[in-house]
Structures are given as structure tokens and as C-alpha cells.
Design an enzyme around this catalytic site. Structure first.
Site, PDB file in Angstrom:
ATOM      1  N   THR A   1      -9.513   3.626   6.550  1.00  0.00           N
ATOM      2  CA  THR A   1      -9.303   2.199   6.824  1.00  0.00           C
ATOM      3  C   THR A   1      -7.843   1.894   7.149  1.00  0.00           C
ATOM      4  O   THR A   1      -7.462   0.729   7.203  1.00  0.00           O
ATOM      5  CB  THR A   1      -9.751   1.350   5.615  1.00  0.00           C
ATOM      6  OG1 THR A   1      -9.120   1.848   4.425  1.00  0.00           O
ATOM      7  CG2 THR A   1     -11.262   1.402   5.440  1.00  0.00           C
ATOM      8  N   ALA A   2      -7.043   2.928   7.354  1.00  0.00           N
ATOM      9  CA  ALA A   2      -5.622   2.739   7.665  1.00  0.00           C
ATOM     10  C   ALA A   2      -5.382   3.030   9.152  1.00  0.00           C
ATOM     11  O   ALA A   2      -6.022   2.443  10.018  1.00  0.00           O
ATOM     12  CB  ALA A   2      -4.776   3.629   6.753  1.00  0.00           C
ATOM     13  N   TYR A   3      -4.472   3.939   9.457  1.00  0.00           N
ATOM     14  CA  TYR A   3      -4.110   4.237  10.841  1.00  0.00           C
ATOM     15  C   TYR A   3      -5.324   4.724  11.636  1.00  0.00           C
ATOM     16  O   TYR A   3      -5.499   4.401  12.818  1.00  0.00           O
ATOM     17  CB  TYR A   3      -2.997   5.289  10.843  1.00  0.00           C
ATOM     18  CG  TYR A   3      -2.318   5.535  12.173  1.00  0.00           C
ATOM     19  CD1 TYR A   3      -2.544   4.737  13.285  1.00  0.00           C
ATOM     20  CD2 TYR A   3      -1.411   6.589  12.304  1.00  0.00           C
ATOM     21  CE1 TYR A   3      -1.905   4.979  14.493  1.00  0.00           C
ATOM     22  CE2 TYR A   3      -0.760   6.838  13.509  1.00  0.00           C
ATOM     23  CZ  TYR A   3      -1.021   6.028  14.598  1.00  0.00           C
ATOM     24  OH  TYR A   3      -0.388   6.274  15.794  1.00  0.00           O
TER      25      TYR A   3
ATOM     26  N   SER B   1      -7.280   1.869  13.067  1.00  0.00           N
ATOM     27  CA  SER B   1      -6.577   1.258  14.195  1.00  0.00           C
ATOM     28  C   SER B   1      -6.702   2.096  15.461  1.00  0.00           C
ATOM     29  O   SER B   1      -6.668   1.563  16.577  1.00  0.00           O
ATOM     30  CB  SER B   1      -5.096   1.065  13.856  1.00  0.00           C
ATOM     31  OG  SER B   1      -4.933   0.221  12.732  1.00  0.00           O
TER      32      SER B   1
ATOM     33  N   ASP C   1       0.816  -1.212   0.000  1.00  0.00           N
ATOM     34  CA  ASP C   1       0.000   0.000   0.000  1.00  0.00           C
ATOM     35  C   ASP C   1       0.853   1.267   0.000  1.00  0.00           C
ATOM     36  O   ASP C   1       0.496   2.259  -0.635  1.00  0.00           O
ATOM     37  CB  ASP C   1      -0.927   0.003   1.216  1.00  0.00           C
ATOM     38  CG  ASP C   1      -2.111  -0.941   1.047  1.00  0.00           C
ATOM     39  OD1 ASP C   1      -2.539  -1.139  -0.104  1.00  0.00           O
ATOM     40  OD2 ASP C   1      -2.597  -1.472   2.052  1.00  0.00           O
TER      41      ASP C   1
ATOM     42  N   ASN D   1      -3.723   9.156   2.061  1.00  0.00           N
ATOM     43  CA  ASN D   1      -4.310   8.537   3.253  1.00  0.00           C
ATOM     44  C   ASN D   1      -4.504   9.546   4.382  1.00  0.00           C
ATOM     45  O   ASN D   1      -5.621   9.841   4.759  1.00  0.00           O
ATOM     46  CB  ASN D   1      -3.424   7.389   3.757  1.00  0.00           C
ATOM     47  CG  ASN D   1      -3.917   6.032   3.308  1.00  0.00           C
ATOM     48  OD1 ASN D   1      -4.902   5.933   2.579  1.00  0.00           O
ATOM     49  ND2 ASN D   1      -3.252   4.989   3.742  1.00  0.00           N
TER      50      ASN D   1
ATOM     51  N   ARG E   1       6.520  11.024  25.115  1.00  0.00           N
ATOM     52  CA  ARG E   1       5.531  11.643  25.990  1.00  0.00           C
ATOM     53  C   ARG E   1       4.301  12.069  25.204  1.00  0.00           C
ATOM     54  O   ARG E   1       4.345  12.243  23.979  1.00  0.00           O
ATOM     55  CB  ARG E   1       6.130  12.857  26.707  1.00  0.00           C
ATOM     56  CG  ARG E   1       6.721  13.891  25.757  1.00  0.00           C
ATOM     57  CD  ARG E   1       7.147  15.149  26.483  1.00  0.00           C
ATOM     58  NE  ARG E   1       5.981  15.894  26.962  1.00  0.00           N
ATOM     59  CZ  ARG E   1       6.071  17.053  27.609  1.00  0.00           C
ATOM     60  NH1 ARG E   1       7.253  17.560  27.894  1.00  0.00           N
ATOM     61  NH2 ARG E   1       4.986  17.689  27.998  1.00  0.00           N
TER      62      ARG E   1
END
Length: 260
Positions: free
Chosen positions: A159-161, A164, A53, A118, A129
Site C-alpha cells: 500500500t506504499a510505493y 503508486s 510512517d 515495506n 535515465r
């Protein structure tokens, strides 16, 4: 039809995949030229990309400038945007030559000189931190987050990071932007979906910000960053049996009931 054939030399065993695809294109008498991902040129009226990708995202951003559609041949891991593996290349070429494909325009985002298909991921320059981020939209204060970072994503990148990190899945044809906090230190922070025409600015009070583009390119640390809709759109090629919902089911196992 003329094809730009793009390969990523940093992917293991790329030579074997490249040779197989070149031989297949020759057998179908397709006019093509092969380019390293780092030395892409405008030759054909369609682009085949060998890689994962990340490779496809980079090629799609480049060829968006000339409105050239891009088709992914996956030799990476998930290959969410790819249409086939190397073993299916003959079927792909047959489908393309017969016109059994469609193209979709995907909005992109821009921050300064950088463009993302994306997402832009904004974090503090000290990765050990959390940071305090101030979110403004169209010059008006919206909220602040104490978090590891903020993801500003297109529907393609949802639908990527962003997924998640707990963000929503957006259909790629929606005209919207998703803002998702990464590991916020609160119980009331939620992802935010806004119209694509909004002008988004992120600042911090205690340190500089780092900005990554589509997960790969990182800019120098800055005091603030602004994100808006890019003028160019990426154009992706999809085979007619690969729709958005089937890709969600097959690659992310979306909506699949658990087995006994």
C-alpha cells in the site's frame, strides 16, 4: 506495562506532541522511558512511536529483534500504519491498559545487512535515465525490464510505493512478495506476486544499481542485489476497531463511491 516512547526530532513541532504524550502517560501511571529515534534502546514491553510512517517503519525494524510490538501515534502526513493522532492519546492508553488491542506479525525482507518492512526500491545510479533490469528468481532468469526501477515489496509495503506504481494491494497477513516495475517502457510489464520463500536477484547490464530501504536508507551503488525473506518479523499494535479494510477506506478512500 512499560513503554518505550520514541520521537523523531526532525518532525516539525515534535516537542509539543512529545510533552502531551508524556503527560498523558504520567497521568495513567505508566512506566516509560523516552528515546530519540536515532538512539533507541530496549526498555519496555511495548513501544509508542511519535511520527509518520517512516518513523514507525524504522522503530518497527529495530524492535523486531526483541519481538517488541510497536504502536504508531501519527504526527506526519498519511500515517497509514499509525493507530491514532496525538489528540486521541488518552483513548489509546486506556485501550492498551484495558487490553483492547491486538498485535500482528509482519514479514520483512533482507538484502545483505539491510532489512525492510515495506520495500526495497532498486534503480540505476544515474537517476536521469531508464535502466535495463534483469530479474532472476531462485537462480533462474525470469524476465528483463527497461524501466525507472523495480520495487520488491512485502504485503505491508504493497500500500506504499508499490501501490503508486500500479501494484496490487495485498492483505498484510499473506506470505508473499510483490515485484513491481516503476514506469516500464513497455505495454506488457505487469506486477508479479511470488511466495515469500523465493530468492530474488536483480542485475543490470549498463550501469550500477542503487538500493533504497523503506524509502529512506540508500546503499552504495552495486552490480547486483539479492532479496530474501528476513528471519525476524515486525510486530505492530492495532486497536480492535482499526482493521485493515477500515484503514483502506478511511486513509486511501478505497471502495468509496464518487459523490455527485
Amino acid at each position: 506495562m512499560r513503554i518505550n516512547l520514541i520521537f523523531n526530532k526532525y518532525i516539525p513541532d515534535y516537542r509539543q506532541a512529545l510533552e502531551k504524550i508524556e503527560q498523558a502517560l504520567l497521568s495513567y501511571n505508566v512506566d516509560f522511558q523516552t528515546f530519540d529515534l536515532e538512539k533507541m534502546e530496549y526498555f519496555g514491553d511495548m513501544t509508542f512511536v511519535i511520527g509518520g510512517d517512516g518513523t514507525l517503519l524504522r522503530a518497527a525494524r529495530f524492535y523486531a529483534k526483541e519481538n517488541i510490538p510497536v504502536l504508531g501515534i501519527n504526527v506526519g502526513r498519511l500515517g497509514f500504519l499509525a493507530q491514532a493522532g496525538v489528540d486521541e492519546i488518552n483513548c489509546v492508553i486506556e485501550a492498551v491498559l484495558a487490553g483492547r488491542y491486538c498485535t500482528e506479525e509482519r514479514i520483512m525482507l533482507q538484502s545483505g545487512e539491510y532489512v525492510a518492512l515495506n520495500d526495497f526500491v532498486i534503480k540505476g545510479c544515474n537517476p536521469s535515465r531508464t535502466s535495463k533490469f534483469f530479474l532472476e528468481i531462485n537462480g533462474k532468469f525470469v524476465c528483463d525490464y527497461i524501466a525507472d526501477g523495480l520495487i520488491i515489496s512485502t504485503p505491508t509495503g504493497s500500500t506504499a510505493y508499490g501501490l503508486s506504481a500500479g501494484g496490487p494491494v495485498l492483505h498484510p497477513e499473506l506470505d508473499a512478495i510483490v515485484i513491481v516495475p516503476v514506469c516500464p517502457h513497455t505495454l506488457n510489464a505487469r506486477p508479479l506476486v511470488v511466495p515469500s520463500g523465493e530468492y530474488i536477484t536483480v542485475k543490470t547490464s549498463d550501469e550500477l544499481l542503487s538500493v533504497s530501504i523503506d524509502g529512506f536508507v540508500t546503499t552504495k551503488c552495486v552490480e547486483k542485489t539479492s532479496v530474501k525473506l528476513a528471519s525476524d518479523k515486525a510486530k505492530l499494535v492495532f486497536l480492535k476497531n482499526n482493521n485493515f479494510y477500515s484503514v483502506l477506506r478511511n486513509k486511501l478512500h478505497w471502495g468509496v463511491s464518487p459523490e455527485a
